[in-house]
Design an enzyme around this catalytic site. Structure first.
Site, PDB file in Angstrom:
ATOM      1  N   HIS A 119       0.834  -1.203   0.000  1.00 22.57           N
ATOM      2  CA  HIS A 119       0.000   0.000   0.000  1.00 22.57           C
ATOM      3  C   HIS A 119       0.869   1.253   0.000  1.00 22.57           C
ATOM      4  O   HIS A 119       1.859   1.323   0.731  1.00 22.57           O
ATOM      5  CB  HIS A 119      -0.824   0.085   1.285  1.00 22.57           C
ATOM      6  CG  HIS A 119      -1.977  -0.837   1.378  1.00 22.57           C
ATOM      7  ND1 HIS A 119      -1.852  -2.189   1.549  1.00 22.57           N
ATOM      8  CD2 HIS A 119      -3.307  -0.583   1.352  1.00 22.57           C
ATOM      9  CE1 HIS A 119      -3.058  -2.730   1.635  1.00 22.57           C
ATOM     10  NE2 HIS A 119      -3.968  -1.782   1.514  1.00 22.57           N
ATOM     11  N   ASN A 150       8.359  -3.538   3.081  1.00 22.77           N
ATOM     12  CA  ASN A 150       6.949  -3.280   3.399  1.00 22.77           C
ATOM     13  C   ASN A 150       6.596  -3.562   4.853  1.00 22.77           C
ATOM     14  O   ASN A 150       5.960  -2.746   5.518  1.00 22.77           O
ATOM     15  CB  ASN A 150       6.077  -4.136   2.474  1.00 22.77           C
ATOM     16  CG  ASN A 150       4.603  -3.990   2.772  1.00 22.77           C
ATOM     17  OD1 ASN A 150       4.108  -2.896   3.020  1.00 22.77           O
ATOM     18  ND2 ASN A 150       3.889  -5.112   2.755  1.00 22.77           N
ATOM     19  N   ASP A 249      14.663  17.935  -2.093  1.00 25.04           N
ATOM     20  CA  ASP A 249      15.395  18.297  -3.322  1.00 25.04           C
ATOM     21  C   ASP A 249      15.986  17.061  -3.998  1.00 25.04           C
ATOM     22  O   ASP A 249      15.950  16.946  -5.223  1.00 25.04           O
ATOM     23  CB  ASP A 249      16.532  19.283  -3.008  1.00 25.04           C
ATOM     24  CG  ASP A 249      16.036  20.718  -2.896  1.00 25.04           C
ATOM     25  OD1 ASP A 249      14.931  21.016  -3.395  1.00 25.04           O
ATOM     26  OD2 ASP A 249      16.767  21.542  -2.311  1.00 25.04           O
ATOM     27  N   GLU A 252      13.288  15.280  -5.734  1.00 22.04           N
ATOM     28  CA  GLU A 252      12.877  16.022  -6.943  1.00 22.04           C
ATOM     29  C   GLU A 252      13.861  15.752  -8.082  1.00 22.04           C
ATOM     30  O   GLU A 252      13.464  15.568  -9.233  1.00 22.04           O
ATOM     31  CB  GLU A 252      12.764  17.521  -6.642  1.00 22.04           C
ATOM     32  CG  GLU A 252      11.576  17.850  -5.756  1.00 22.04           C
ATOM     33  CD  GLU A 252      11.306  19.341  -5.635  1.00 22.04           C
ATOM     34  OE1 GLU A 252      12.226  20.155  -5.861  1.00 22.04           O
ATOM     35  OE2 GLU A 252      10.146  19.700  -5.310  1.00 22.04           O
TER      36      GLU A 252
HETATM   37 MN    MN Z   1       2.523  -1.778   3.594  1.00 27.26          MN
HETATM   38 MN    MN Z   2       9.175  21.612  -4.807  1.00 23.66          MN
END
Ligand code: MN
Ligand code: MN
Length: 278
Positions: A119, A150, A249, A252
């Protein structure tokens, strides 16, 4: 003149993400089409590309990638209003709201793969109703996640988020997988489900910790932002998520997305460069 009060008539419009300007004029807010996109739409997902396809659900928002058979990102609000006592529904299933031409990953597609149906919006973040919990089991909310990731380090970070909510905070969380190739319980794999689902190399998450109700404009240079980048491999079950903290950053740069785009660029430049150390 009487002070303007939000009437029962106007409330549904506000709930739908519209801003109210004055008494007569109702205009859409900049991008607040969903409460889950309060901090922005990281990839400017819409409905024109099957690999950057926006799914706006009541419970979370998704930028979906039909070629990879997984979300590029999932974004959701977490506060006490989403938490209750609804048990885990475990009704993993295909998301039939995907557009034609997009493979609908099936609930059974991960069977025997050595990867968990991981999930993004956790089941335990949506326990306020059966409907809300069940929505987290749509396969568009899943990535192929190494079980140790997970069930161990990732689950620990999810639990930590809910402790922040218990402490009175509201969170805006964005997470996804990046790249190709992880190591599950059957060893390394680039894809599963006959190539329909690409296994990510990394799992990343960004958590913006705010005072409830303050939205993007409540984010300041002192707002806590936690970002992590974790290998999608076995072996990290008992690792500490704090050791995998990175700057926004860096995520990104990795993903090419602009996170927190609804926050002023001057504030983004400060909070996105920082690595959480609390
Ligand atoms: Mn999970
Ligand atoms: Mn940003």
């Amino acid at each position: 003149m009487k002070k303007f009060k939000l009437s029962k008539f106007l409330l549904p419009f506000v709930a739908a993400g519209l801003s109210v300007i004055g008494l007569e004029q109702i205009v859409p807010a900049q991008s607040a089409v969903s409460v889950h996109l309060t901090m922005g739409n990281p990839s400017a997902a819409g409905t024109s590309s099957l690999n950057n396809y926006l799914l706006n659900k009541s419970q979370y928002a998704v930028g979906y990638n039909c070629s990879l058979g997984r979300p590029n990102w999932v974004s959701w609000q977490l506060n006490s209003s989403w938490l209750g006592s609804t048990p885990r529904q475990d009704d993993f299933r295909a998301d039939t709201t995907l557009p034609s031409g997009c493979y609908q990953v099936q609930g059974t597609d991960f069977s025997g793969s050595g990867f968990d149906r991981g999930h993004m919006t956790p089941s335990a973040d949506r326990t306020s109703s059966v409907t809300n919990n069940s929505a987290t089991f749509l396969m568009t909310n899943m990535i192929a996640q190494a079980p140790d990731n997970n069930q161990g380090i990732w689950a620990n970070l999810e639990n930590y988020c809910r402790t922040l909510v218990s402490g009175g905070k509201e969170l805006y969380i964005i997470s996804g997988g990046y790249g190709t190739g992880g190591t599950g319980s059957n060893g390394a794999a680039n894809t599963i489900a006959n190539g329909k689902v690409t296994v990510p190399d990394r799992t990343w998450k960004i958590i913006v910790v705010v005072t409830p109700g303050t939205g993007a404009s409540g984010v300041t240079t002192s707002t806590r932002v936690i970002a992590v980048n974790i290998p999608n491999d076995q072996g990290v079950r008992n690792a500490d998520w704090k050791n995998y903290r990175v700057s926004v950053d860096s995520l990104e740069s990795l993903t090419g997305y602009d996170f927190l785009s609804q926050v002023s660029t001057s504030t983004q430049s400060v909070i996105e460069a920082r690595v959480d150390n609390l």
